[in-house]
Structures are given as structure tokens and as C-alpha cells.
Design a protein around this motif. Structure first.
Motif, PDB file in Angstrom:
ATOM      1  N   LEU A  83       0.831  -1.212   0.000  1.00  0.00           N
ATOM      2  CA  LEU A  83       0.000   0.000   0.000  1.00  0.00           C
ATOM      3  C   LEU A  83       0.862   1.257   0.000  1.00  0.00           C
ATOM      4  CD1 LEU A  83      -2.819  -1.090   2.491  1.00  0.00           C
ATOM      5  CD2 LEU A  83      -3.027  -0.786   0.013  1.00  0.00           C
ATOM      6  N   LYS A  84       2.002   1.180   0.691  1.00  0.00           N
ATOM      7  CA  LYS A  84       2.915   2.329   0.686  1.00  0.00           C
ATOM      8  C   LYS A  84       3.451   2.562  -0.723  1.00  0.00           C
ATOM      9  CE  LYS A  84       4.399   2.247   5.477  1.00  0.00           C
ATOM     10  NZ  LYS A  84       5.349   1.713   6.448  1.00  0.00           N
ATOM     11  N   GLN A  85       3.795   1.453  -1.377  1.00  0.00           N
ATOM     12  CA  GLN A  85       4.379   1.607  -2.714  1.00  0.00           C
ATOM     13  C   GLN A  85       3.393   2.189  -3.722  1.00  0.00           C
ATOM     14  OE1 GLN A  85       5.832  -2.287  -2.677  1.00  0.00           O
ATOM     15  NE2 GLN A  85       7.952  -1.698  -2.380  1.00  0.00           N
ATOM     16  N   ILE A  86       2.113   1.882  -3.543  1.00  0.00           N
ATOM     17  CA  ILE A  86       1.151   2.436  -4.511  1.00  0.00           C
ATOM     18  C   ILE A  86       0.494   3.725  -4.006  1.00  0.00           C
ATOM     19  CG2 ILE A  86       0.663   0.177  -5.538  1.00  0.00           C
ATOM     20  CD1 ILE A  86      -2.055   0.273  -4.040  1.00  0.00           C
ATOM     21  N   GLY A  87       0.990   4.249  -2.898  1.00  0.00           N
ATOM     22  CA  GLY A  87       0.478   5.532  -2.417  1.00  0.00           C
ATOM     23  C   GLY A  87      -0.905   5.464  -1.806  1.00  0.00           C
ATOM     24  N   ALA A  88      -1.316   4.274  -1.339  1.00  0.00           N
ATOM     25  CA  ALA A  88      -2.650   4.150  -0.744  1.00  0.00           C
ATOM     26  C   ALA A  88      -2.588   3.949   0.764  1.00  0.00           C
ATOM     27  CB  ALA A  88      -3.403   2.987  -1.388  1.00  0.00           C
ATOM     28  N   HIS A  89      -1.390   3.979   1.308  1.00  0.00           N
ATOM     29  CA  HIS A  89      -1.230   3.776   2.751  1.00  0.00           C
ATOM     30  C   HIS A  89      -1.554   5.076   3.477  1.00  0.00           C
ATOM     31  CE1 HIS A  89       1.174   3.870   6.488  1.00  0.00           C
ATOM     32  NE2 HIS A  89       0.865   2.595   6.557  1.00  0.00           N
ATOM     33  N   LEU A  90      -2.398   4.988   4.505  1.00  0.00           N
ATOM     34  CA  LEU A  90      -2.736   6.184   5.272  1.00  0.00           C
ATOM     35  C   LEU A  90      -2.129   6.089   6.668  1.00  0.00           C
ATOM     36  CD1 LEU A  90      -6.563   6.616   4.532  1.00  0.00           C
ATOM     37  CD2 LEU A  90      -4.663   7.808   3.443  1.00  0.00           C
ATOM     38  N   LEU A 122     -14.977  -3.129  -3.778  1.00  0.00           N
ATOM     39  CA  LEU A 122     -14.983  -2.129  -2.701  1.00  0.00           C
ATOM     40  C   LEU A 122     -13.553  -1.712  -2.365  1.00  0.00           C
ATOM     41  CD1 LEU A 122     -17.627  -3.646  -0.223  1.00  0.00           C
ATOM     42  CD2 LEU A 122     -17.941  -1.664  -1.724  1.00  0.00           C
ATOM     43  N   ARG A 123     -12.655  -2.714  -2.331  1.00  0.00           N
ATOM     44  CA  ARG A 123     -11.255  -2.406  -2.035  1.00  0.00           C
ATOM     45  C   ARG A 123     -10.633  -1.564  -3.153  1.00  0.00           C
ATOM     46  NH1 ARG A 123     -11.078  -7.468   1.247  1.00  0.00           N
ATOM     47  NH2 ARG A 123     -11.785  -8.738  -0.468  1.00  0.00           N
ATOM     48  N   THR A 124     -10.978  -1.883  -4.385  1.00  0.00           N
ATOM     49  CA  THR A 124     -10.451  -1.115  -5.516  1.00  0.00           C
ATOM     50  C   THR A 124     -10.837   0.356  -5.377  1.00  0.00           C
ATOM     51  OG1 THR A 124     -10.641  -3.034  -6.970  1.00  0.00           O
ATOM     52  CG2 THR A 124     -10.493  -0.888  -8.030  1.00  0.00           C
ATOM     53  N   ILE A 125     -12.108   0.572  -5.102  1.00  0.00           N
ATOM     54  CA  ILE A 125     -12.601   1.948  -4.953  1.00  0.00           C
ATOM     55  C   ILE A 125     -11.886   2.630  -3.787  1.00  0.00           C
ATOM     56  CG2 ILE A 125     -14.633   3.311  -4.338  1.00  0.00           C
ATOM     57  CD1 ILE A 125     -16.303   1.050  -5.741  1.00  0.00           C
ATOM     58  N   GLU A 126     -11.734   1.882  -2.709  1.00  0.00           N
ATOM     59  CA  GLU A 126     -11.127   2.462  -1.513  1.00  0.00           C
ATOM     60  C   GLU A 126      -9.652   2.811  -1.758  1.00  0.00           C
ATOM     61  OE1 GLU A 126     -13.015   3.250   0.962  1.00  0.00           O
ATOM     62  OE2 GLU A 126     -11.369   4.119   2.123  1.00  0.00           O
ATOM     63  N   ILE A 127      -8.942   1.932  -2.426  1.00  0.00           N
ATOM     64  CA  ILE A 127      -7.526   2.184  -2.717  1.00  0.00           C
ATOM     65  C   ILE A 127      -7.383   3.444  -3.555  1.00  0.00           C
ATOM     66  CG2 ILE A 127      -5.610   1.343  -4.156  1.00  0.00           C
ATOM     67  CD1 ILE A 127      -6.182  -1.459  -3.037  1.00  0.00           C
ATOM     68  N   GLN A 128      -8.233   3.564  -4.565  1.00  0.00           N
ATOM     69  CA  GLN A 128      -8.137   4.744  -5.432  1.00  0.00           C
ATOM     70  C   GLN A 128      -8.483   6.009  -4.651  1.00  0.00           C
ATOM     71  OE1 GLN A 128     -10.567   3.624  -8.775  1.00  0.00           O
ATOM     72  NE2 GLN A 128      -8.991   2.281  -9.608  1.00  0.00           N
ATOM     73  N   THR A 129      -9.463   5.904  -3.773  1.00  0.00           N
ATOM     74  CA  THR A 129      -9.828   7.064  -2.962  1.00  0.00           C
ATOM     75  C   THR A 129      -8.673   7.457  -2.046  1.00  0.00           C
ATOM     76  OG1 THR A 129     -12.074   6.231  -2.949  1.00  0.00           O
ATOM     77  CG2 THR A 129     -11.563   7.964  -1.369  1.00  0.00           C
ATOM     78  N   ARG A 130      -8.063   6.449  -1.409  1.00  0.00           N
ATOM     79  CA  ARG A 130      -6.988   6.757  -0.466  1.00  0.00           C
ATOM     80  C   ARG A 130      -5.760   7.331  -1.185  1.00  0.00           C
ATOM     81  NH1 ARG A 130      -7.569   2.257   4.428  1.00  0.00           N
ATOM     82  NH2 ARG A 130      -9.806   2.566   4.673  1.00  0.00           N
ATOM     83  N   GLN A 184      -5.950   9.307  -3.692  1.00  0.00           N
ATOM     84  CA  GLN A 184      -6.317  10.716  -3.877  1.00  0.00           C
ATOM     85  C   GLN A 184      -6.099  11.502  -2.594  1.00  0.00           C
ATOM     86  OE1 GLN A 184      -7.577  12.299  -6.674  1.00  0.00           O
ATOM     87  NE2 GLN A 184      -6.898  10.431  -7.658  1.00  0.00           N
ATOM     88  N   ILE A 185      -6.555  10.935  -1.489  1.00  0.00           N
ATOM     89  CA  ILE A 185      -6.416  11.610  -0.199  1.00  0.00           C
ATOM     90  C   ILE A 185      -4.949  11.902   0.072  1.00  0.00           C
ATOM     91  CG2 ILE A 185      -6.570  11.238   2.301  1.00  0.00           C
ATOM     92  CD1 ILE A 185      -9.144   9.668   1.751  1.00  0.00           C
ATOM     93  N   ASN A 186      -4.103  10.912  -0.184  1.00  0.00           N
ATOM     94  CA  ASN A 186      -2.681  11.081   0.075  1.00  0.00           C
ATOM     95  C   ASN A 186      -2.077  12.198  -0.745  1.00  0.00           C
ATOM     96  OD1 ASN A 186      -1.722   9.474   2.102  1.00  0.00           O
ATOM     97  ND2 ASN A 186      -1.761   7.635   0.842  1.00  0.00           N
ATOM     98  N   GLU A 187      -2.460  12.247  -2.016  1.00  0.00           N
ATOM     99  CA  GLU A 187      -1.891  13.295  -2.862  1.00  0.00           C
ATOM    100  C   GLU A 187      -2.287  14.664  -2.339  1.00  0.00           C
ATOM    101  OE1 GLU A 187      -2.389  12.709  -7.029  1.00  0.00           O
ATOM    102  OE2 GLU A 187      -1.285  10.814  -6.977  1.00  0.00           O
ATOM    103  N   LYS A 188      -3.539  14.787  -1.932  1.00  0.00           N
ATOM    104  CA  LYS A 188      -3.991  16.080  -1.415  1.00  0.00           C
ATOM    105  C   LYS A 188      -3.315  16.408  -0.097  1.00  0.00           C
ATOM    106  CE  LYS A 188      -8.056  17.193  -3.771  1.00  0.00           C
ATOM    107  NZ  LYS A 188      -9.251  17.963  -3.826  1.00  0.00           N
ATOM    108  N   GLY A 235      -6.704  23.497   3.760  1.00  0.00           N
ATOM    109  CA  GLY A 235      -6.262  23.493   2.372  1.00  0.00           C
ATOM    110  C   GLY A 235      -7.434  23.718   1.442  1.00  0.00           C
ATOM    111  N   PHE A 236      -7.414  23.033   0.329  1.00  0.00           N
ATOM    112  CA  PHE A 236      -8.429  23.277  -0.681  1.00  0.00           C
ATOM    113  C   PHE A 236      -9.626  22.371  -0.493  1.00  0.00           C
ATOM    114  CE2 PHE A 236      -4.765  25.141  -2.457  1.00  0.00           C
ATOM    115  CZ  PHE A 236      -5.237  26.166  -3.245  1.00  0.00           C
ATOM    116  N   ARG A 237     -10.781  22.911  -0.767  1.00  0.00           N
ATOM    117  CA  ARG A 237     -11.952  22.049  -0.859  1.00  0.00           C
ATOM    118  C   ARG A 237     -11.996  21.528  -2.281  1.00  0.00           C
ATOM    119  NH1 ARG A 237     -16.981  25.255   1.076  1.00  0.00           N
ATOM    120  NH2 ARG A 237     -16.553  25.968  -1.009  1.00  0.00           N
ATOM    121  N   VAL A 238     -13.080  20.821  -2.583  1.00  0.00           N
ATOM    122  CA  VAL A 238     -13.200  20.296  -3.937  1.00  0.00           C
ATOM    123  C   VAL A 238     -13.033  21.431  -4.939  1.00  0.00           C
ATOM    124  CG1 VAL A 238     -14.783  19.215  -5.533  1.00  0.00           C
ATOM    125  CG2 VAL A 238     -14.707  18.494  -3.162  1.00  0.00           C
TER     126      VAL A 238
END
Ligand SMILES: [Zn+2]
Length: 859
Positions: free
Chosen positions: A206-213, A458-466, A468-472, A502-505
Motif C-alpha cells: 500500500l505504501k508503494q502504490i500511495g494508498a497507505h494512510l 470495494l477495495r479497488t474503490i477504496e484504494i483509489q480514494t486513499r 487521492q487523499i494522500n496526494e492532497k 487546504g483546498f476544498r473540492v
């Protein structure tokens, strides 16, 4: 010479380059292999093209034809792993066993690749180099390897029955008692050490793909809104006349120091359950018997009925219609934990029992694998959090449950753990009854596959969401740190909230409601997936590729190829050579007018929220016209030839995922693309309200770097600040508000850019992304961001009646001095005077610019 077979954990491995070699070495039995030794040295030494992997717990037979098929697909697609469906022979009986497609979220360690699959040796080599060696432990090495392979390679499922396994050697089929043990094996004590190893591997991935929170700490509001009841027990029920009385009695027997009620959502039972509920509700006024008006609800839908009910209490606690609370104190314990910790969710522990409430193995299920530091990450690997679950109603009402009857609890747990700290109780609070005909026992394989697929999704969606969160979070963290260190005196005092959030949507267009901004796209013509769902023939090449070609080289070949194979582009390029050009010399700067009728579509694009929602997204790859191909860029973007080019070699760089234009979330990518595309190309970004004709789908453009002379002229600007790392220039006398940031230090440049945008937000008093056009180029190690600040998108003249109308809709390229006029009359009529007015009208004035840059000047 016959290739050797090796043994790694329960797998037999051998390598081969073609089907003949593969068949030749086919292991005769489970004991044929010699030990593979250390996984790291074994994987490093594979000499043939493919590694074949066989599960030694079975007899597998696969003919040479099938092997050829698998290897051909492996070779044609360059995939990392290839696996297929299989048949099972049991005496004279042959049954089919289809498997699921692998997806980004298939990260659980029990994802099934079947009993035989093939791994590309090249993929193994790449990932070992890039992501490090696998663990020494034979039982987890393959899990580690396949997760790493999935980062950059496709894992292809061939939906054909390409081999046969003999039933007698397969582990006992899933049935009743045995299944219970397997299903909960991952929480059993003896399995704990292995689970910790798996968790480590998954976390690393998860760290390598940027989805680790990092650990989540958010708590709920203390006093959100008025609730009539302190707590509600929620029981969704369908046809449970045998058990519902026990469940209700257990709920009624709860001893608490607060008032609570019981919400029973009766999903149109037909077996007499309804009558039992009616009798209870008549006797106990705090039992609410809710019968939904809809007939299409799953368990999740029933939960929604309860949480939206006016009778819903401040805290809500689960009780399934065939289960019981283990003591009269259960409710009190859960509510106390929810309240004290201000948790959005608390999950307890339960004991598995039989019909007579006698404990059955493995007994207590307490999900001790959960930790406050990493539980929310590990949850993506395991299948659930346990029971009973309890929620803060104010939070869960905002989120809701998916209307399904499997995985609804998992969906909510993923969503909440993404954001909130979670409370856990490890003592048994709940009795979960198991017998033949209740919930998940004895599911058909098809149903099981469907359930697995859903949770993977569900995990796919969650990984992609996380991700995004990390980048922000990363972007805002940088600037917050800097503000904290250096600018305390000048800025932070003003509005602390501003600095923290920071920024909202970013995308908010006229007429767009809050929901419209945050809601996921509704229709099937919006893309949510990863590169995995790209059709192979849609991809011209990948960057980075195996042959070390630079991005400009690949783009050059790609453009040539598309011109040949895609008639629409060929004709657009012919039109482009015929466009008329006129130069205007306007004092401090010059302007090039381009008469380009093909741009009418883009210049006239309706970019209001309503129109955008109505049209299919033309940047989603599912909607690309036949013949249009792309370069797969770092697995995240697709580089396309712009079908209405302004310049020869004009590309659009679009995210694989349908998501709004957002410079904050994509800044790192803008810089990376500019680096990769240099020195031949400049990359540009149009803000959602300043020229992007698809503001709903994040994209950049790449244009040849010598096409905008104005950007070169800006090199002559005197710097307003020469910092240690970033130089800043601001242009005056151009009738536009332009700021140039240049640095060799990417991180420092990002910080300064974010700082600039935040300053613009403050001056414009907006929370959304400030209106901007941004150019990024890279030259001799130096990155340069040229930022045009905007006041509005289109000049008033754009909306004027007939004769007075000027059909110019300025995006980045127009603002940078090349004005596109789709109408001949505009092309002939426009002069310096009108152009100056248009520039002034769509840009902030010099005083505003001065305010915006004053904070970066002093800071
Ligand atoms: Zn799209």
C-alpha cells in the motif's frame, strides 16, 4: 536437459520458455520438487522466460495446447501473471470452476489464481529490482511477489478452462463445520504470526502504490444534533420466525443508564415474522416495527431505513435477527465506549455458537489483528472487522449503507476507517449462531465468486480514494509546514482554519450543488478504473517502456502512427496546415491570431454543470472514438492525439480515472510529465473555469515547446524575488496577471506554487481552486511554472448579440498569446485594442496581482 522442479511452500515451480519445455518438466507428483531455497535467490536466478506455478495439494493436468495458449497470451500481452479457469474431475463427473478477474483491490492473500498459473520472468526481475526482494518465508514469498508485480503489470485472467484438477486431492470442499473454521482461520490464534507477516507485506504494498494512510485520529462532534433516544438497537429482518423472539428478548433485556429503543426493519417477511413483530411492538412502545415502502432493499437498504428514521437514536448498535447479545451489559459497554472515545464506529467481539448457544470452534472472534496504527490499512487485506458494530448516527447518516445484502458492513467500515479513529472492544459481547441454513454457510461457487468480486471492488474503490487523499494531504502538508516555519507573523494568524484545511473540492461550476460536486459519477460512461481495463489495442506504447525510449521519441512515433491509422486526425492535420495566421504587435507583447474553424466545438463547449452531466465524457477511454489510441503514461495517464489540434503534435494527457480538473491533486504529475516531455514539449493546465472544455475529467495538454513565443519573452522579466531555491518573476504591462516560478528543486517549487494559489484564494476570498492557466516546462534541470491568474473565463463580448459577438473563449494558449478564432470575421476584425480589452477583462488588475504576490514577496 529437463528443467528442474522446485518446491516453495505448497507450490511446485519450474521455468520454461515454450510449451514444450513447460510440458516436459511437468511434475510427476507432489514430492518431485527440490527445495527452492531462499526465495530471493531463487527468483533472481530464473533463466527462462516464464515461471510455472503449480499447487502441490492437487493433481493438475494441462495439455500442450493449453500451455501454448497461456504462454501465447503471456507473450502477446506482456502481462505479469496469467491464470485461467479450470475443470475438476471427480470420478466420471466433471465440474467447471470459473475464477474472478483480478482487479486493483484483489489484495487479499486468498485471492484465487487457481491451481496453476504462469508468472513472467521479466516481470519478476523488474519488480525485484524496483521494489526489493521477497521475504525469506516460503509461505508468504509468492504473496509478496504477486502484489509487487501487480503494481506495474497486468494480471490476466483467461476465462477458458485450460486445465483439470482431480477432486480427490483438493482440500475438502467447503461445507458446513469445516467451512466455519476456514472462514475464520485468519483470526485463529495459531494463524496469528502468519497474519502479521501478511499484514507487513500488504502494508508495504500500500505504501508503494500511495494508498497507505497514517493512523486516523478524527473524532465525532460532541453534540451534533438533538436525538430523542440516546441509543437504538437496529435489527434488519427477513423471515426469521424461529430466532427473532430470542433476538428481541436479548435486546429488551439490556440494562443501561440511558433510554434506548429498538428499530426492527422488517423487509416484508412472509413466514409469520411480521405477526411476531406486531405483537412485540404492541406490547413495548419503544420497539419500532418499520416496514419499508420499497420492495427492493437488501440488508444495507434496511439499515438506511433505520438510520434515517425519526426514531433513530444518537448511537446505533447492530443486532442480527438470528444472533443475541451475550449479556445484559452489552449495550451499556458499547455506548460508553462510543461516547468516551467520540468514535464514529465501535466494533466488539463475538463468540460462535451452535443452535443451543454452545460455543463452537474457533470460539471467540475478536479480530485482534486490528491495531489503531495500522488497522485501517490492514482492513484492505482482510475481509471484515467483526461484530457487533455500532455507530455514531450523525456520522453514519451522512455516509449511508450500499443497498446490498453482502459486504454492506465492510463498505461502511472501509469508508469510516479511511477518516475516523475506531473504537474496539475485545471481550465477547455477542453470540453469533451458526447452523446449516443461516447466512453464508454452503454458498454456491458462483455466489461466492460474486461476493468475492464485490468486496474486491470495494477495495479497488477504496484504494483509489486513499491515493487521492494522500496526494492532497501531501500537497497541503508541505505548505502548512512552510507556513508554520516561516510565515507565522504574516499569514497564519489571519485564518487558521484556512491553513489547516487546504483546498476544498476544486470544481464548482455555476448551478452545481454540494452533492453534485462530491457525488461519484452516476452513469456508466464515467471511468473509475485503472489501466487494467484498457483494451490492449487502445495502447500504442507504454511510458516508461522496456526499450528506454524517451517520451518525446514515443510521442513522435505515436503521432505518426495515429495520423496513418486514424482518419479523423489525418484530416484535422490537413486542415491545420491550411489555417490562416495573422500577427499583431501590441506594444510590450505580440499576439498571433489563428483562424481555426475546427476549434468551434471546443471554444463553444458548454461547461456548465448541467450540460456536463448530460453528455458522455469524451475523455473517458470507454468513449474514445474507434481508431484513437493512447500512450499509457506511468500507469496513470493516457496521452492522446488531440483531434482538434492547434499545433502540429498537440496532445491531451488524461487521467485513467474520471475525476475533476484539480491542480492541487495533480501538481506532482504536471511537473513529472513536464520533466519527461522535455525538452520538446511544454505541458499546460486549464483550470475548470478557465478554458478546460472537460472540467469534469482531469487532463493536461502537451504542445511543442517553441510554439508560444510569449513564454520565452517572459524569461526577460526582472525577478521580484530570488529565494534560496525558487526564483519568482511577475509580469506587468501585459494586460494579464502572470507569475513565473522557476527552480531546480521540485519540492520547493511545489510549495511556492501552492503558496501562490493560497494567496490568490485569500485575495479572491474563495475556497475553491483559484482560476488559473498554468504552463510547465523543464530545461536543463530547471522546472518553470508560468501561472496566469484569471478573473473570468469568457469575455462579455462572447455572449453579445450577433454582430458584436466575438467568438473567443480564452484558455491557456490564448492567454499565452496565440488567439484561436473559429470564425473568419473575428480573425479579420480583431486588433490590438480589442485584444487588450479582452485580456484585461478576463484577468485580475495589477493592484490585485500585487496583493497576491505581496505575501510571497515578503515570506
Ligand atoms: Zn471522463
Amino acid at each position: 536437459m529437463k528443467p528442474s522442479v522446485y518446491k516453495l511452500g505448497r507450490f511446485l515451480l519450474w521455468s520454461a520458455t515454450d510449451e514444450k519445455q513447460a510440458a516436459n518438466a511437468w511434475p510427476a507428483g507432489a514430492d518431485t520438487g527440490k527445495s527452492a531455497g531462499r526465495p530471493s535467490s531463487f527468483f533472481s536466478k530464473i533463466s527462462s522466460d516464464y515461471l510455472l506455478v503449480l499447487d502441490s495439494t492437487t493433481d493438475v493436468s494441462c495439455d500442450q495446447q493449453s500451455l501454448r495458449r497461456l504462454l501465447a497470451i503471456a507473450r502477446d500481452t506482456g502481462a505479469g501473471i496469467i491464470y485461467s479457469d479450470f475443470l475438476r474431475r471427480d470420478g466420471d463427473d466433471i465440474s467447471a470452476h470459473p475464477l474472478n478477474d483480478h482487479q486493483e483491490g484483489s489484495i487479499r492473500d486468498d485471492f484465487s489464481f487457481g491451481y496453476f498459473f504462469i508468472i513472467s520472468a521479466a516481470a519478476i526481475k523488474t519488480v525485484l529490482q524496483k521494489y526489493g526482494m521477497p521475504p525469506h518465508d516460503a509461505s508468504t514469498a509468492l504473496y509478496d511477489l504477486r502484489l509487487k508485480i501487480s503494481i506495474d503489470h497486468a494480471l490476466i485472467h483467461v476465462p477458458e478452462f485450460l486445465y483439470t484438477v482431480s477432486a480427490k486431492k483438493i482440500k475438502p470442499a467447503k461445507s458446513s463445520g469445516r467451512q466455519t473454521e476456514e472462514q475464520f482461520a485468519y483470526v485463529a490464534e495459531e494463524n496469528f504470526v502468519r497474519q502479521q507477516k501478511m499484514e507487513k507485506i500488504a502494508t508495504n504494498y500500500l505504501k508503494q502504490i500511495g494508498a497507505h494512510l497514517p493512523a486516523r485520529t478524527k473524532r465525532t462532534d460532541k453534540e451534533p444534533e438533538a436525538f430523542q433516544w440516546k441509543a437504538s438497537i437496529v435489527i434488519p429482518v427477513l423471515n426469521r420466525k424461529k430466532t427473532i423472539t430470542d433476538a428481541l428478548t436479548s435486546a429488551l433485556g439490556q440494562q443501561t443508564d440511558f433510554p434506548f429503543n429498538i428499530l426492527v426493519v422488517d423487509n416484508h417477511s412472509t413466514d409469520g415474522t411480521t405477526n411476531i413483530l406486531k405483537r412485540f411492538a404492541a406490547k413495548y412502545p419503544h420497539i419500532q416495527h418499520i416496514i419499508p415502502s420499497r420492495h427492493d432493499l437488501g440488508i444495507g437498504g434496511c439499515w438506511n431505513e433505520a438510520i434515517c428514521s425519526p426514531h433513530c437514536g444518537r448511537y446505533i448498535i447492530q443486532l442480527d435477527s438470528d444472533d443475541l447479545y451475550s449479556s445484559p451489559q452489552t449495550l451499556q459497554k458499547i455506548v460508553t465506549t462510543l461516547r468516551r472515545g467520540q468514535y464514529a464506529m465501535v466494533v466488539g467481539s463475538y463468540t460462535l455458537v451452535d443452535e443451543k448457544l454452545k460455543s463452537i470452534p474457533p470460539g471467540l472472534i475478536d479480530h485482534r489483528e486490528w491495531t489503531p496504527q495500522n488497522g485501517h490499512n490492514n482492513l484492505l487485506r482482510v475481509n471484515g472487522m467483526g461484530a457487533p458494530r455500532a455507530f455514531d448516527a450523525a456520522v453514519i447518516r451522512q455516509i449511508g449503507f450500499p443497498n446490498v445484502s453482502y459486504g454492506e458492513d465492510y463498505a461502511v467500515a472501509l469508508r469510516l476507517t479511511r477518516e475516523y479513529a475506531i473504537g474496539r472492544i475485545y471481550e465477547s459481547l455477542y453470540l453469533c449462531r451458526r447452523w446449516r441454513d443461516n447466512t453464508d454457510a454452503g454458498l454456491s461457487e458462483e455466489k461466492q465468486n460474486h461476493n468475492d468480486y464485490y468486496k474486491d471492488k470495494l477495495r479497488t474503490i477504496e484504494i483509489q480514494t486513499r491515493q487521492q487523499i494522500n496526494e492532497k494531504e501531501k500537497s497541503t502538508q508541505n505548505i502548512n509546514d512552510k507556513n508554520h516555519k516561516e510565515c507565522r507573523h504574516s499569514r497564519a494568524g489571519g485564518n487558521p482554519e484556512f491553513l489547516n484545511t487546504g483546498f476544498r473540492v476544486a470544481l464548482r461550476l455555476p448551478g452545481m450543488t454540494n452533492e453534485a460536486v462530491t457525488a461519484p459519477p452516476q452513469t456508466a460512461d464515467r471511468q473509475t478504473g485503472s489501466s487494467a481495463s484498457l483494451a490492449p489495442n487502445q495502447i500504442f506504447a507504454e511510458f516508461p517502456g522496456k526499450d528506454d525510449k524517451t517520451l518525446p521519441q514515443i510521442c513522435h512515433n505515436f503521432f505518426k502512427s495515429q495520423k496513418k491509422s486514424w482518419p479523423a486526425l489525418a484530416s484535422a492535420c490537413r486542415d491545420l496546415t491550411g489555417t490562416k495566421i495573422r500577427k499583431l504587435s501590441c506594444g510590450n507583447y505580440s499576439i498571433t491570431l489563428q483562424y481555426n474553424p475546427a476549434r468551434a466545438l471546443s471554444s463553444g463547449a458548454a461547461v456548465d454543470a448541467k450540460s456536463i452531466k448530460k453528455r458522455p465524457c469524451f475523455l473517458c477511454r470507454g468513449n474514445l472514438p474507434p481508431g484513437q489510441h493512447g500512450i499509457l503514461y506511468r500507469n496513470r495517464y493516457l496521452i492522446l492525439c488531440n483531434p482538434a489540434p492547434i499545433f502540429d503534435r498537440h496532445f491531451t494527457v488524461v487521467t485513467l480515472k474520471h475525476q475533476p480538473q484539480d491542480i492541487m491533486a495533480s501538481l506532482s504529475w504536471l511537473l513529472q510529465i513536464a520533466k519527461d516531455a522535455s525538452p520538446d514539449y511544454t505541458v499546460l493546465y486549464n483550470g475548470p473555469a478557465c478554458g478546460a472544455s472537460a472540467p469534469d475529467h482531469l487532463h493536461f495538454q502537451m504542445i511543442p515547446s517553441d510554439t508560444l513565443p510569449f513564454l520565452k519573452e517572459l524569461n526577460e522579466l526582472p525577478p521580484i524575488k530570488v529565494g534560496a531555491t525558487v526564483q519568482i518573476f511577475a509580469g506587468k504591462g501585459f494586460d494579464r496577471a502572470v507569475v513565473v516560478l522557476a527552480s531546480e528543486d521540485t519540492e520547493a517549487l511545489k510549495e511556492q506554487f501552492i503558496h501562490l494559489l493560497k494567496s490568490a484564494q485569500e485575495v479572491f476570498t474563495i475556497n475553491d481552486e483559484p482560476p488559473v492557466n498554468v504552463f510547465c516546462d523543464h530545461d536543463k534541470g530547471c522546472l518553470r511554472l508560468t501561472v496566469f491568474l484569471r478573473r473570468k473565463h469568457r469575455p462579455d463580448a462572447y455572449y453579445a448579440e450577433s454582430e458584436d459577438r466575438i467568438f473567443v473563449s480564452p484558455g491557456a494558449i490564448d492567454i499565452a498569446g496565440v488567439i484561436i478564432t473559429p470564425l473568419l470575421k473575428d480573425f479579420e476584425k480583431l486588433n490590438c485594442d480589442t485584444m487588450r480589452k479582452i485580456y484585461q477583462e478576463v484577468s485580475p488588475d495589477e493592484e490585485t496581482l500585487e496583493k497576491i504576490i505581496s505575501s510571497i514577496r515578503t515570506c
